[in-house]
Design an enzyme around this catalytic site. Structure first.
Site, PDB file in Angstrom:
ATOM      1  N   ASP A   1      14.346  27.197  40.605  1.00  0.00           N
ATOM      2  CA  ASP A   1      15.276  27.571  39.543  1.00  0.00           C
ATOM      3  C   ASP A   1      15.198  26.656  38.323  1.00  0.00           C
ATOM      4  OD1 ASP A   1      18.873  28.369  39.477  1.00  0.00           O
ATOM      5  OD2 ASP A   1      17.302  28.434  37.941  1.00  0.00           O
TER       6      ASP A   1
ATOM      7  N   GLN B   1      16.516  28.838  44.753  1.00  0.00           N
ATOM      8  CA  GLN B   1      17.066  27.619  44.129  1.00  0.00           C
ATOM      9  C   GLN B   1      16.000  26.552  43.871  1.00  0.00           C
ATOM     10  OE1 GLN B   1      20.377  26.418  46.563  1.00  0.00           O
ATOM     11  NE2 GLN B   1      21.862  27.504  45.266  1.00  0.00           N
TER      12      GLN B   1
ATOM     13  N   ARG C   1      18.995  34.417  40.485  1.00  0.00           N
ATOM     14  CA  ARG C   1      19.740  33.184  40.823  1.00  0.00           C
ATOM     15  C   ARG C   1      20.296  33.340  42.224  1.00  0.00           C
ATOM     16  NH1 ARG C   1      20.799  31.211  35.742  1.00  0.00           N
ATOM     17  NH2 ARG C   1      20.932  29.122  36.515  1.00  0.00           N
TER      18      ARG C   1
ATOM     19  N   SER D   1      18.339  26.324  36.052  1.00  0.00           N
ATOM     20  CA  SER D   1      19.361  25.364  36.467  1.00  0.00           C
ATOM     21  C   SER D   1      18.917  23.930  36.221  1.00  0.00           C
ATOM     22  CB  SER D   1      19.704  25.560  37.942  1.00  0.00           C
ATOM     23  OG  SER D   1      20.364  26.796  38.116  1.00  0.00           O
TER      24      SER D   1
ATOM     25  N   TYR E   1      26.319  36.287  36.147  1.00  0.00           N
ATOM     26  CA  TYR E   1      26.314  36.004  34.725  1.00  0.00           C
ATOM     27  C   TYR E   1      27.525  36.627  34.050  1.00  0.00           C
ATOM     28  CZ  TYR E   1      21.530  34.426  35.325  1.00  0.00           C
ATOM     29  OH  TYR E   1      20.409  33.743  35.728  1.00  0.00           O
TER      30      TYR E   1
HETATM   31  N1  LIG Z   1      23.053  31.141  43.580  1.00  0.00           N
HETATM   32  C1  LIG Z   1      22.456  30.193  42.970  1.00  0.00           C
HETATM   33  O1  LIG Z   1      21.647  29.506  43.504  1.00  0.00           O
HETATM   34  C2  LIG Z   1      22.793  29.933  41.522  1.00  0.00           C
HETATM   35  C3  LIG Z   1      22.078  28.930  40.846  1.00  0.00           C
HETATM   36  C4  LIG Z   1      22.396  28.712  39.508  1.00  0.00           C
HETATM   37  C5  LIG Z   1      23.368  29.466  38.861  1.00  0.00           C
HETATM   38  N2  LIG Z   1      24.019  30.395  39.565  1.00  0.00           N
HETATM   39  C6  LIG Z   1      25.037  31.201  38.934  1.00  0.00           C
HETATM   40  O2  LIG Z   1      24.442  31.873  37.857  1.00  0.00           O
HETATM   41  C7  LIG Z   1      25.448  32.089  36.894  1.00  0.00           C
HETATM   42  C8  LIG Z   1      24.943  31.761  35.556  1.00  0.00           C
HETATM   43  O3  LIG Z   1      24.754  30.364  35.409  1.00  0.00           O
HETATM   44  P1  LIG Z   1      24.070  29.790  34.115  1.00  0.00           P
HETATM   45  O4  LIG Z   1      24.481  28.408  33.914  1.00  0.00           O
HETATM   46  O5  LIG Z   1      22.648  30.104  34.102  1.00  0.00           O
HETATM   47  O6  LIG Z   1      24.780  30.698  33.020  1.00  0.00           O
HETATM   48  P2  LIG Z   1      24.407  31.014  31.537  1.00  0.00           P
HETATM   49  O7  LIG Z   1      23.554  29.950  30.973  1.00  0.00           O
HETATM   50  O8  LIG Z   1      23.991  32.423  31.456  1.00  0.00           O
HETATM   51  O9  LIG Z   1      25.881  30.943  30.841  1.00  0.00           O
HETATM   52  C9  LIG Z   1      26.596  29.825  30.770  1.00  0.00           C
HETATM   53  C10 LIG Z   1      28.044  30.129  30.992  1.00  0.00           C
HETATM   54  O10 LIG Z   1      28.619  30.731  29.806  1.00  0.00           O
HETATM   55  C11 LIG Z   1      29.683  31.562  30.239  1.00  0.00           C
HETATM   56  N3  LIG Z   1      30.122  32.410  29.139  1.00  0.00           N
HETATM   57  C12 LIG Z   1      29.530  33.497  28.629  1.00  0.00           C
HETATM   58  N4  LIG Z   1      30.237  34.010  27.603  1.00  0.00           N
HETATM   59  C13 LIG Z   1      31.321  33.197  27.444  1.00  0.00           C
HETATM   60  C14 LIG Z   1      32.435  33.187  26.550  1.00  0.00           C
HETATM   61  N5  LIG Z   1      32.601  34.109  25.605  1.00  0.00           N
HETATM   62  N6  LIG Z   1      33.339  32.195  26.682  1.00  0.00           N
HETATM   63  C15 LIG Z   1      33.213  31.255  27.636  1.00  0.00           C
HETATM   64  N7  LIG Z   1      32.171  31.205  28.522  1.00  0.00           N
HETATM   65  C16 LIG Z   1      31.246  32.172  28.425  1.00  0.00           C
HETATM   66  C17 LIG Z   1      29.086  32.255  31.443  1.00  0.00           C
HETATM   67  O11 LIG Z   1      30.062  32.861  32.227  1.00  0.00           O
HETATM   68  C18 LIG Z   1      28.373  31.093  32.149  1.00  0.00           C
HETATM   69  O12 LIG Z   1      29.188  30.468  33.057  1.00  0.00           O
HETATM   70  C19 LIG Z   1      26.644  31.299  37.302  1.00  0.00           C
HETATM   71  O13 LIG Z   1      27.532  32.161  37.970  1.00  0.00           O
HETATM   72  C20 LIG Z   1      26.108  30.344  38.291  1.00  0.00           C
HETATM   73  O14 LIG Z   1      27.067  29.956  39.243  1.00  0.00           O
HETATM   74  C21 LIG Z   1      23.756  30.660  40.877  1.00  0.00           C
END
Ligand SMILES: NC(=O)c1ccc[n+]([C@@H]2O[C@H](COP(=O)([O-])OP(=O)(O)OC[C@H]3O[C@@H](n4cnc5c(N)ncnc54)[C@H](O)[C@@H]3O)[C@@H](O)[C@H]2O)c1
Length: 445
Positions: A129, A126, A121, A132, A227
Site C-alpha cells: 500500500d 497492506q 485498500r 498509505s 473513501y
Molecule cells: N484496509 C486497509 O488496509 C486500509 C489501508 C489504508 C487506508 N484504508 C482506508 O482507506 C480510506 C481512505 O484513506 P486515505 O487516507 O487514502 O484517504 P484519502 O487520501 O482518499 O482521503 C483523506 C481523507 O479525507 C476525507 N475527506 C474527504 N472529503 C472531505 C471533506 N469534505 N471534509 C473532511 N474530510 C474529507 C476522507 O474521508 C479521508 O478520510 C480510509 O477509510 C482508510 O481507513 C484502509
C-alpha cells in the site's frame, strides 16, 4: 526477468522506487535488477550501494532496450514510455485517468502497465500500500511544518516566567495522512481536533487522544472502499458551518481532505480563513490536487488577514530517505507478486493485479481509462485515491495532474517555481533552507 529502476525525472523529486536493501528479495524471486545511474542519489543511496546489493547500474538508454519491467514512482514522459521494449511492463504510482498520452504511448508499444494508485485498500494489500506509506510521510511532515512555522510552542509550558497554553491544532480529513498529522501534533504536545466526513474516522481520531468533530448522519459523505464521496455544494455549506468555530479558534489547521478521482474538496472559504487569529497557520497538504482552501496556491504561501496558508506540494518527497524505504518495500512486494518462476505472470490471477492493471499486453484493461478522442483523460471514477497528500506520486485520477513538471529524462532537474527548498515565496521568519520543517515543497533543487 529484467527489472529496470528509473531515476525520477520530475523536477526536484528525490525519492527512488527501489532501494539497495530490497534488491536481494527481488533477486531471490528470479528478477535481475538494473538501476539507472544516480537513481538513488536523492535518497542517499550511491550507485555503488546498488552494485554491492547485486544490481547493475547504467544510463537509462542502455537499460531500456531489453527491460522486461520498468518502474519509477512518478510517471515517466510519454516519450520515454515509447522507448519501452515491445511487450514490456511499466509499474508506478500514477493516475491513469489523468494521463491519456501515457496510455496511448503504452498501447503503441504493446505494453502492460500497472498503477499502484488503484491498489484496493484491503488487508491483503497492506504490504503493497504505497498510498498509505506515502500519506504517512505527508501527515508527519505537515505537523512538523505547522510546528516550525507557527512561531509558538505546540506543547503547554510551565516556566518561572509563567505558563504558556498548548497550541490548538485542527486537522481536516482523518485518512492515513490526517491521522499521522494528528498523532504527530499530539506527540508535540498540542491540543488536537480532527474532522472527517466519514463516521468511521471518529473512533480512529479519538483513539489518538484527539477530539473529533463529526457531522450529522445526513451530512456524512461515505464513498466506496472506505473513501469519501463528493459532496453537493449545499452539503459542503452545512459542513463549513459545522466546523467554522472550531477552525476559527485554532492556532494551526492541517488539511488532508481528498476524494478519489476528483479535485480536492474546497472546505475552507476565504471568509473562514479571515476569522483566524493573527499569526495562525494553515498547512494545506492537498495543494497538488487544488487544495482544501479557496486561497491555496501550490508551492506558495498566501496571507489572509493575519493568517498564512501554505500550499505544500509533494509532501511525501519531503523525507526521501524513509519515503523511499517504505515505497521500496511496498513495490518490491507487488513486483514479486508479478513473477512466477523468474518470469512475468501469464494471467492476471488475483484481485490486486486485476485492479491495478491499466493495459495488458497492449490492450486497455479498464475501459474507464480509455483516452478520449479529445485527448482528455477519462477522469476515470473511483478506485485508488492519490491526489491530496500523496499527490506528487500519483493523482486522484483526473485531478490536477501535478505529477510531472519534469525536466527531460536524465538531465539535472532545475529549481521549481524559482523557490529554494525550504524557502517560500513571501517567506516568513522561520522558513528554513533545505527541506526541513520550514519547507513548502517536498522536492529539492
Ligand atoms: N484496509 C486497509 O488496509 C486500509 C489501508 C489504508 C487506508 N484504508 C482506508 O482507506 C480510506 C481512505 O484513506 P486515505 O487516507 O487514502 O484517504 P484519502 O487520501 O482518499 O482521503 C483523506 C481523507 O479525507 C476525507 N475527506 C474527504 N472529503 C472531505 C471533506 N469534505 N471534509 C473532511 N474530510 C474529507 C476522507 O474521508 C479521508 O478520510 C480510509 O477509510 C482508510 O481507513 C484502509
Amino acid at each position: 526477468m529484467k527489472l529496470v529502476v528509473l531515476r525520477e525525472a520530475a523536477r526536484g523529486e528525490r525519492r527512488v522506487a527501489v532501494i539497495p536493501p530490497s534488491v536481494p528479495s527481488l533477486t531471490a524471486a528470479g528478477v535481475e535488477v538494473a538501476v539507472e545511474t544516480g537513481a538513488g542519489r536523492g535518497a542517499l543511496w550511491s550507485d555503488h550501494a546498488y552494485l554491492e546489493a547485486g544490481a547493475t547500474v547504467a544510463p537509462a538508454g542502455e537499460l531500456l532496450r531489453d527491460a522486461d519491467v520498468v518502474t519509477s514512482i512518478r510517471l515517466p514522459s510519454p516519450a520515454l514510455l515509447g522507448e519501452l521494449r515491445p511487450g514490456a511492463t511499466y509499474v508506478g504510482l500514477w493516475s491513469p485517468g489523468a494521463e491519456p498520452e501515457a496510455i496511448r504511448a503504452l498501447l503503441a508499444v504493446g505494453a502492460s502497465s500497472f498503477s499502484l494508485e488503484l491498489l484496493p485498500r484491503i488487508t491483503r494489500a497492506q504490504s503493497m500500500d504505497v498510498l498509505s506509506s506515502q500519506a504517512t510521510v505527508a501527515g508527519y511532515h505537515g505537523a512538523l511544518l505547522a510546528a516550525a512555522r507557527l512561531g509558538r510552542f505546540f506543547p503547554m509550558l510551565m516556566t518561572a516566567a509563567g505558563t504558556i497554553p498548548p497550541a490548538k491544532v485542527f486537522v481536516l480529513g482523518a485518512g492515513v495522512a490526517g491521522l499521522q498529522a494528528i498523532a504527530t501534533a499530539r506527540r508535540l504536545g498540542a491540543v488536537v481536533t480532527g474532522h472527517d466526513v466519514r463516521a468511521a474516522a471518529g473512533g480512529e481520531v479519538e483513539s489518538l487522544g484527539a477530539r473529533f468533530v463529526g457531522l450529522p448522519a445526513a451530512d456524512l459523505a461515505e464513498g466506496e472502499g472506505g473513501y469519501a464521496a463528493a459532496q453537493p455544494e449545499e452539503q459542503l455549506r452545512r459542513q463549513r458551518e459545522a466546523i467554522a468555530d472550531s477552525v476559527a479558534g485554532s492556532d494551526a489547521v492541517i488539511t488532508t481532505a481528498a476524494i478519489p478521482g476528483r479535485r480536492a474538496p474546497v472546505v475552507l472559504t476565504e471568509g473562514m480563513l479571515a476569522r483566524l487569529a493573527p499569526g495562525s497557520l494553515v498547512v494545506d497538504l492537498a495543494a497538488d490536487s487544488g487544495g482544501n482552501t479557496e486561497l491555496t496556491k501550490p508551492g506558495e504561501e498566501v496571507h489572509v488577514g493575519g493568517a498564512t496558508v501554505l500550499g505544500v506540494t509533494n509532501p511525501p518527497g519531503s523525507m526521501p530517505v524513509h519515503a523511499s524505504q517504505l515505497y521500496s518495500r511496498n513495490v518490491t512486494t507487488f513486483l514479486v507478486s508479478l513473477v512466477r518462476g523468474g518470469a512475468l505472470v501469464e494471467e492476471l490471477e488475483d484481485e490486486i493485479l486485476e485492479s491495478t492493471c491499466v493495459t495488458w499486453k497492449g490492450q486497455l484493461r479498464q475501459q474507464r481509462f480509455a483516452p478520449t478522442a479529445g485527448g482528455e483523460g477519462s477522469r476515470g471514477g473511483a478506485g485508488g485515491s492519490t491526489q491530496g497528500p500523496t499527490a506528487a506520486g500519483g493523482a486522484h485520477a483526473g485531478a490536477v495532474s501535478a505529477t510531472r513538471p519534469e525536466a527531460a529524462h536524465g538531465t539535472e532537474p532545475e529549481a521549481a517555481h524559482g523557490t529554494e527548498p525550504g524557502a517560500v515565496r513571501g517567506t516568513e521568519p522561520g522558513a528554513t533552507g533545505g527541506t526541513g520543517p520550514g519547507a513548502l515543497d517536498g522536492s529539492d533543487r
